[in-house]
Design an enzyme around this catalytic site. Structure first.
Site, PDB file in Angstrom:
ATOM      1  N   ASP A  78       0.759  -1.582  -0.108  1.00  0.00           N
ATOM      2  CA  ASP A  78       0.007   0.159   0.161  1.00  0.00           C
ATOM      3  C   ASP A  78       0.919   0.800   0.168  1.00  0.00           C
ATOM      4  O   ASP A  78       0.199   2.183  -0.626  1.00  0.00           O
ATOM      5  CB  ASP A  78      -1.150   0.139   1.517  1.00  0.00           C
ATOM      6  CG  ASP A  78      -0.525   0.280   2.388  1.00  0.00           C
ATOM      7  OD1 ASP A  78       0.951  -0.566   2.802  1.00  0.00           O
ATOM      8  OD2 ASP A  78      -0.723   1.660   3.022  1.00  0.00           O
ATOM      9  N   ASP A  81       6.013   0.348   2.727  1.00  0.00           N
ATOM     10  CA  ASP A  81       6.484  -1.132   3.949  1.00  0.00           C
ATOM     11  C   ASP A  81       5.909  -1.981   2.966  1.00  0.00           C
ATOM     12  O   ASP A  81       6.044  -1.622   1.817  1.00  0.00           O
ATOM     13  CB  ASP A  81       5.108  -1.303   5.000  1.00  0.00           C
ATOM     14  CG  ASP A  81       3.505  -0.702   5.191  1.00  0.00           C
ATOM     15  OD1 ASP A  81       2.992  -0.876   3.563  1.00  0.00           O
ATOM     16  OD2 ASP A  81       2.838  -0.511   5.217  1.00  0.00           O
ATOM     17  N   TYR A 229      -5.268   0.826   9.669  1.00  0.00           N
ATOM     18  CA  TYR A 229      -6.342   0.716   8.577  1.00  0.00           C
ATOM     19  C   TYR A 229      -7.839   0.422   8.835  1.00  0.00           C
ATOM     20  O   TYR A 229      -8.298  -0.048   8.385  1.00  0.00           O
ATOM     21  CB  TYR A 229      -6.441   0.180   7.103  1.00  0.00           C
ATOM     22  CG  TYR A 229      -4.897   0.933   6.180  1.00  0.00           C
ATOM     23  CD1 TYR A 229      -5.246   2.423   5.406  1.00  0.00           C
ATOM     24  CD2 TYR A 229      -4.150   0.941   6.377  1.00  0.00           C
ATOM     25  CE1 TYR A 229      -3.960   2.542   4.878  1.00  0.00           C
ATOM     26  CE2 TYR A 229      -2.999   0.879   5.629  1.00  0.00           C
ATOM     27  CZ  TYR A 229      -2.904   1.816   4.539  1.00  0.00           C
ATOM     28  OH  TYR A 229      -2.089   2.388   4.459  1.00  0.00           O
ATOM     29  N   GLU A 479       5.637   9.659   2.822  1.00  0.00           N
ATOM     30  CA  GLU A 479       5.159   8.383   2.633  1.00  0.00           C
ATOM     31  C   GLU A 479       4.555   8.571   1.014  1.00  0.00           C
ATOM     32  O   GLU A 479       3.381   9.356   1.493  1.00  0.00           O
ATOM     33  CB  GLU A 479       4.938   7.572   3.654  1.00  0.00           C
ATOM     34  CG  GLU A 479       4.290   6.211   3.438  1.00  0.00           C
ATOM     35  CD  GLU A 479       4.188   5.231   4.437  1.00  0.00           C
ATOM     36  OE1 GLU A 479       4.637   3.902   4.441  1.00  0.00           O
ATOM     37  OE2 GLU A 479       4.005   6.093   5.405  1.00  0.00           O
TER      38      GLU A 479
END
Length: 499
Positions: A78, A81, A229, A479
């Site tokens: 996603d 990571d 999430y 990120e």
């Protein structure tokens, strides 16, 4: 001229100067579009194809799911990571498919690459939904993964598989998966009808599962998904979102009736806190909240088919515009001094791109119907919506106080130290030896630029005062994520042809 009219004109001029005004430079939207799609290749998990263009990446996660006798190889990481989180992956897929559906004819030769990006996700989502009344919603233990800084090709942390089923429901993630499959089926209807049929048939089954066994994966999976999430908004909006896409894919009135019979759940659950005015979340759209997206998606049904007497989507889509428009008296987002749409919390660019995408889609609806939006004493035309969205895209591409592009590889000045493991660590070509969990820490801490360019990645973006640290430890700003890029693909396709 009345005093109120003078005030409105002054406000419009000021807002146009700050947000969505004439760009100070010309951007190559076609180049940005190509790169925004290429980014997804850098996020691929699994066995990479021979035509892989992001060639510093290699195969990874080739045993995912094998401990359970399942094939869960593939899909996307996603962000920076090495976890495959099903909820944001499915949302990114839905919006990327929507981008192709809405703007694919403007993409030129990039339409094929965009469809390939969608198919990389849907191939995986088909695997994740291959067992009846069960959805594999995540691969990888987030706590151990986030405790390491290593390449996806090297990861030796547990590849734990997380599942929702009838005893451990996860309606939000299952419904979003159904939405992704349904939306994707539409874009493959012409080019690959058999694949499109497989997608829509699976979407029907997964939606039925999500609806029959209602419950949140927050409760079923706990710390595996929270706080990463966690679904803060409830799962009702995802059920309606999935029904909407299934109606578009099948034209089956069952899904229309499902929408109309359950819209009250949106009103009772559509509260959010923060923003300038608070209130109901007409202006919310992202992996956690589908309200504005649902209303814009179906706004053309209500406007063009003359269903205003019982269809509220157009009304709520108007309210969405009024929560975003800079000069609106009911605005619920902030704008930085440099003009960036800003919401509190991490990864702000996800809001910038998603809400701008909706503005463009709704502007096209308004143009086709000959309508405008009334926000108090402010009248917003379709051209004003386009202007605001263009201002956000141009900010991302370099029209900002720092004069830098927030897309890696676009322009001459862009983020060099993004929070991304694969980008920040030497590639296998440069360093064939294994880099263990903590072996990557020096690369994380070094002030040196990342050795591998994740071309097309758009980072979380600057802070509320337009400052950007360009440092890996500042993950909120540095990120990239798939759900930042997915709506941007559609935006760039539009401005490529309407520059």
């Amino acid at each position: 001229m009345r005093l109120t009219t003078v005030v409105v004109v002054v406000v419009l001029l000021l807002c146009s100067a700050v947000v969505g005004g004439e760009s100070g430079s010309k951007h190559d939207y076609a180049d940005a579009l190509s790169k925004s799609i290429l980014f997804f290749e850098g996020q691929r998990s699994g066995r990479l194809p021979s035509n892989q263009r992001m060639n510093w990446r290699r195969d990874s996660g080739l045993s995912d799911g094998h401990e359970l006798g399942a094939d869960l190889v593939g899909g996307y990481y996603d962000a920076g990571d090495n976890i495959k989180f099903g909820f944001p992956m499915a949302f990114s897929t839905t919006v990327l498919a929507w981008s192709v559906l809405e703007f694919g004819d403007l993409m030129g030769e990039e339409e094929g690459n965009a469809k390939d990006a969608v198919r990389w996700a849907t191939d995986y989502l088909l695997k994740a939904t291959n067992v009846s009344d069960k959805v594999f919603v995540q691969v990888g233990d987030p706590d151990t993964d986030h405790n390491c800084w290593e390449r996806p090709e090297d990861m030796d942390t547990p590849r734990t598989v997380y599942i929702v089923d009838k005893d451990h429901p996860g309606s939000e993630v299952a419904a979003e998966t159904a939405a992704a499959l349904a939306a994707a089926s539409i874009i493959f209807n012409v080019t690959d009808p058999p694949y499109a049929l497989i997608l829509v048939q699976r979407a029907i089954k997964v939606f039925d599962f999500a609806d029959r066994y209602q419950g949140s994966y927050n409760d079923s999976l706990g710390g595996a998904v929270c706080p990463f999430y966690c679904d803060f908004n409830g799962y009702e909006d995802e059920l309606l979102w999935a029904a909407a896409w299934l109606y578009k894919a099948t034209h089956n009135k069952y899904y229309w009736n499902y929408l109309m019979n359950n819209l009250h759940t949106l009103k009772s659950n559509a509260k959010f806190h923060g923003g300038i005015n608070g209130g109901e979340s007409f202006g919310e759209f992202g992996w956690d909240n589908k309200h504005a997206g649902l209303n814009v998606l179906f706004s053309n049904v209500s406007l063009l088919n003359q269903m205003l007497h019982f269809n509220p989507f157009h009304t709520y889509a108007d309210k969405f515009v009024c929560t975003v428009l800079p000069e609106s008296p009911t605005r619920s987002v902030n704008y930085s001094q440099g003009g960036l749409l800003f919401k509190q919390g991490g990864s702000n660019m996800q809001h910038t791109t998603a809400l701008s995408f909706l503005l463009i889609v709704y502007a096209r609806v308004l143009a086709g119907a000959g309508k405008v939006v009334q926000c108090g004493n402010i009248v917003a035309t379709q051209s004003r919506l386009i202007e605001v969205a263009k201002g956000q895209v141009d900010y991302i591409l370099g029209d900002n106080p720092l004069g830098m592009s927030y897309m890696v590889g676009f322009g001459t000045k862009f983020p060099q130290r993004i929070h991304h493991r694969g980008s920040s660590l030497p590639s296998l070509t440069q360093h064939p030896a294994h880099i263990a969990c903590k072996g990557g820490t020096p690369y994380y801490l070094t002030p040196s630029p990342n050795p591998n360019l994740l071309i097309g990645a758009v980072v979380g973006g600057p802070n509320a005062t337009d400052g950007y640290p360009d440092s890996r430890p500042f993950a909120e700003e540095s990120e990239p994520t798939t759900y930042i890029n997915a709506p941007l693909v559609g935006l760039l396709a539009y401005f490529k042809s309407h520059s």
